[in-house]
Design a protein around this motif. Sequence first.
Motif, mmCIF file in Angstrom:
data_model
loop_
_atom_site.group_PDB
_atom_site.id
_atom_site.type_symbol
_atom_site.label_atom_id
_atom_site.label_comp_id
_atom_site.label_asym_id
_atom_site.label_seq_id
_atom_site.Cartn_x
_atom_site.Cartn_y
_atom_site.Cartn_z
ATOM 1 N N ALA A 195 28.004 41.148 41.265
ATOM 2 C CA ALA A 195 29.358 40.636 41.021
ATOM 3 C C ALA A 195 29.662 40.692 39.525
ATOM 4 O O ALA A 195 28.878 40.227 38.698
ATOM 5 C CB ALA A 195 29.490 39.209 41.531
ATOM 6 N N TYR A 196 30.813 41.251 39.200
ATOM 7 C CA TYR A 196 31.251 41.380 37.814
ATOM 8 C C TYR A 196 32.646 40.779 37.675
ATOM 9 O O TYR A 196 33.425 40.754 38.637
ATOM 10 C CB TYR A 196 31.308 42.859 37.415
ATOM 11 N N PRO A 197 33.001 40.345 36.453
ATOM 12 C CA PRO A 197 34.411 39.986 36.250
ATOM 13 C C PRO A 197 35.276 41.216 36.419
ATOM 14 O O PRO A 197 34.839 42.339 36.136
ATOM 15 C CB PRO A 197 34.433 39.485 34.795
ATOM 16 N N GLY A 198 36.485 41.027 36.922
ATOM 17 C CA GLY A 198 37.394 42.162 37.014
ATOM 18 C C GLY A 198 37.506 42.848 35.674
ATOM 19 O O GLY A 198 37.619 42.195 34.634
ATOM 20 N N PHE A 199 37.447 44.179 35.678
ATOM 21 C CA PHE A 199 37.454 44.919 34.426
ATOM 22 C C PHE A 199 38.833 44.832 33.763
ATOM 23 O O PHE A 199 39.867 44.745 34.439
ATOM 24 C CB PHE A 199 37.080 46.383 34.663
ATOM 25 N N MET A 245 45.092 51.832 42.952
ATOM 26 C CA MET A 245 43.836 52.581 42.831
ATOM 27 C C MET A 245 42.920 51.927 41.803
ATOM 28 O O MET A 245 41.706 51.827 41.992
ATOM 29 C CB MET A 245 44.134 54.028 42.449
ATOM 30 N N ALA A 246 43.509 51.462 40.706
ATOM 31 C CA ALA A 246 42.726 50.773 39.682
ATOM 32 C C ALA A 246 42.166 49.466 40.225
ATOM 33 O O ALA A 246 40.981 49.142 40.020
ATOM 34 C CB ALA A 246 43.592 50.514 38.453
ATOM 35 N N ALA A 247 42.996 48.708 40.922
ATOM 36 C CA ALA A 247 42.549 47.415 41.464
ATOM 37 C C ALA A 247 41.389 47.586 42.420
ATOM 38 O O ALA A 247 40.400 46.839 42.365
ATOM 39 C CB ALA A 247 43.723 46.713 42.146
ATOM 40 N N ARG A 248 41.478 48.562 43.294
ATOM 41 C CA ARG A 248 40.414 48.777 44.277
ATOM 42 C C ARG A 248 39.117 49.257 43.627
ATOM 43 O O ARG A 248 38.050 49.171 44.235
ATOM 44 C CB ARG A 248 40.887 49.755 45.352
ATOM 45 N N ALA A 249 39.198 49.735 42.394
ATOM 46 C CA ALA A 249 38.000 50.132 41.651
ATOM 47 C C ALA A 249 37.464 49.003 40.784
ATOM 48 O O ALA A 249 36.478 49.177 40.077
ATOM 49 C CB ALA A 249 38.305 51.348 40.786
ATOM 50 N N GLY A 250 38.127 47.852 40.827
ATOM 51 C CA GLY A 250 37.661 46.697 40.081
ATOM 52 C C GLY A 250 38.356 46.466 38.759
ATOM 53 O O GLY A 250 38.023 45.514 38.047
ATOM 54 N N VAL A 251 39.333 47.307 38.396
ATOM 55 C CA VAL A 251 40.109 47.101 37.167
ATOM 56 C C VAL A 251 41.285 46.200 37.525
ATOM 57 O O VAL A 251 42.246 46.641 38.142
ATOM 58 C CB VAL A 251 40.602 48.427 36.567
ATOM 59 N N THR A 252 41.204 44.944 37.144
ATOM 60 C CA THR A 252 42.147 43.946 37.652
ATOM 61 C C THR A 252 43.203 43.512 36.637
ATOM 62 O O THR A 252 44.208 42.925 37.015
ATOM 63 C CB THR A 252 41.383 42.710 38.142
ATOM 64 N N THR A 253 42.981 43.794 35.359
ATOM 65 C CA THR A 253 43.960 43.440 34.322
ATOM 66 C C THR A 253 44.084 44.602 33.349
ATOM 67 O O THR A 253 43.087 45.189 32.949
ATOM 68 C CB THR A 253 43.532 42.180 33.543
ATOM 69 N N VAL A 254 45.318 44.900 32.948
ATOM 70 C CA VAL A 254 45.544 45.994 32.011
ATOM 71 C C VAL A 254 46.537 45.565 30.948
ATOM 72 O O VAL A 254 47.458 44.788 31.199
ATOM 73 C CB VAL A 254 46.065 47.275 32.710
ATOM 74 N N CYS A 255 46.336 46.105 29.748
ATOM 75 C CA CYS A 255 47.320 46.001 28.673
ATOM 76 C C CYS A 255 48.029 47.345 28.621
ATOM 77 O O CYS A 255 47.415 48.360 28.279
ATOM 78 C CB CYS A 255 46.620 45.687 27.358
ATOM 79 N N THR A 256 49.287 47.352 28.995
ATOM 80 C CA THR A 256 50.007 48.613 29.149
ATOM 81 C C THR A 256 51.311 48.569 28.375
ATOM 82 O O THR A 256 51.879 47.499 28.147
ATOM 83 C CB THR A 256 50.263 48.922 30.639
ATOM 84 N N ASP A 280 43.154 55.045 28.139
ATOM 85 C CA ASP A 280 44.469 55.575 27.773
ATOM 86 C C ASP A 280 45.175 56.126 29.010
ATOM 87 O O ASP A 280 45.971 57.058 28.918
ATOM 88 C CB ASP A 280 44.338 56.667 26.706
ATOM 89 N N ALA A 281 44.869 55.551 30.168
ATOM 90 C CA ALA A 281 45.425 56.039 31.437
ATOM 91 C C ALA A 281 46.934 56.228 31.313
ATOM 92 O O ALA A 281 47.620 55.404 30.719
ATOM 93 C CB ALA A 281 45.115 55.036 32.553
ATOM 94 N N PRO A 282 47.419 57.365 31.824
ATOM 95 C CA PRO A 282 46.795 58.289 32.763
ATOM 96 C C PRO A 282 45.981 59.415 32.135
ATOM 97 O O PRO A 282 45.625 60.363 32.862
ATOM 98 C CB PRO A 282 48.000 58.866 33.501
ATOM 99 N N VAL A 283 45.706 59.385 30.817
ATOM 100 C CA VAL A 283 44.890 60.447 30.223
ATOM 101 C C VAL A 283 43.560 60.551 30.971
ATOM 102 O O VAL A 283 43.117 61.639 31.342
ATOM 103 C CB VAL A 283 44.659 60.186 28.725
ATOM 104 N N ILE A 284 42.900 59.416 31.178
ATOM 105 C CA ILE A 284 41.775 59.316 32.107
ATOM 106 C C ILE A 284 42.212 58.351 33.206
ATOM 107 O O ILE A 284 42.718 57.271 32.895
ATOM 108 C CB ILE A 284 40.513 58.771 31.418
ATOM 109 N N PRO A 285 42.058 58.695 34.476
ATOM 110 C CA PRO A 285 42.436 57.750 35.529
ATOM 111 C C PRO A 285 41.756 56.401 35.322
ATOM 112 O O PRO A 285 40.573 56.334 34.992
ATOM 113 C CB PRO A 285 41.955 58.449 36.808
ATOM 114 N N LEU A 286 42.510 55.339 35.501
ATOM 115 C CA LEU A 286 42.032 54.010 35.149
ATOM 116 C C LEU A 286 40.816 53.586 35.959
ATOM 117 O O LEU A 286 39.973 52.812 35.486
ATOM 118 C CB LEU A 286 43.168 52.995 35.326
ATOM 119 N N TYR A 287 40.678 54.121 37.174
ATOM 120 C CA TYR A 287 39.530 53.738 37.983
ATOM 121 C C TYR A 287 38.225 54.283 37.416
ATOM 122 O O TYR A 287 37.146 53.912 37.878
ATOM 123 C CB TYR A 287 39.708 54.163 39.449
#
Length: 387
Positions: A50-54, A101-112, A299-306
């Motif tokens: 278990a990890y904190p959401g990325f 797609m990001a959420a399902r990969a565990g990336v739960t918060t973003v600065c956009t 730098d998504a979408p430069v690299i997909p956030l997942y």
Amino acid sequence: MLIRNATIYTAVQREPVQGDILIRNGKIAAVGPNLDATGEEVFDATGLNAYPGFVEAHCHIGLDGYGIGYEGADYNEYNDSVVPQLRAIDGIEPLDPTLGMAARAGVTTVCTGPGSANVLGGTFVAIKTVGRCVDDMIVKDNVAMKCAFGENPKRCYASKCDSSRMTTAAILREALMKARLYLQKKEAAGDDVFRQPAFDMKLEALIPVLRGQIPLKAHAHRADDILTALRIAKEFDVDITLDHVTEGHLIVNHLVQAGKPVLVGPSFGSKSKQELREKSFATAGILDDAGLEVCIITDAPVIPLYYLPLCAGLAVKAGMKEESAWRAITINPAHVVGIDGRVGSIEAGKDADIAIFEGNPLRDIQCRTKAVFVNGEEVLSQIKTRV
């Protein structure tokens, strides 16, 4: 609910702990061994991590959407190079598939927020990656003011107003000088509306920067651009984060002396322009070893956030300490963005944003996401439960 018997990587403790995570009202209520599960829905996480959401500290997700092409993107304004009055929340598409797609990969918060075409591009926002209305997804609005150095402003405005690095720096200085004078006049006028300067939306937007309430978020790849960003921040006594920092490993001593956060990436992919010739996954580890606060970004979408955890794993492969890489996609970006009171680690009182994996996503490319929770709500779950 209770997540039972997980190997928990809290992001604030050096070693993982074996235990349970109790979630109530969307928050982490307790973390520890053998927590009382009476009346709780239990998720059996035995053998899982278990990890904190990325947390992603710099991207354009929601403003540059999935499969929409250049004509549908909303992350740059091409009619004016100085647009600090723009706000990311007014361009984000919450239903864009890349968020889910990001959420399902565990990336739960973003600065956009805005891209890097403009010398001043507008304000970024920190949001959760789950929701249908951006107002409900906000963790913190107006977290930083985007500015850009180097090739992007030159390329995008060469025929209008900016074709050299000197011009880019001069445009930024002029905007900050005007805003500083505007603020001085406002403060001198006090409550006397007849003495107030004529309203200027651009200059109003820069007041939080001058007051130190939000930092400049400086797009800078090349070493000279990084140092120009620091020079201007010092001239105006404003805070700044250094984003991309592609040649940061070439000027380590200068960065240590400045002591500003460094947001490294995107390091994956081709060296598509001259500014990226020194691009390396080793940069993050070198700057971390020097004692700087490092975030790894897509730098998504430069690299997909997942692929955010994959980028952290590649930094480890290039020499970064694994503990530091974890912090670079969890607690460090949360701290830099100013939201570490809510996200970035598994601690009591924080938002219940948790990603559970079969394996370690930094080490194992075949690692499988078994469950993701955002604000205590299931985004994805392949774990057997009982009541």
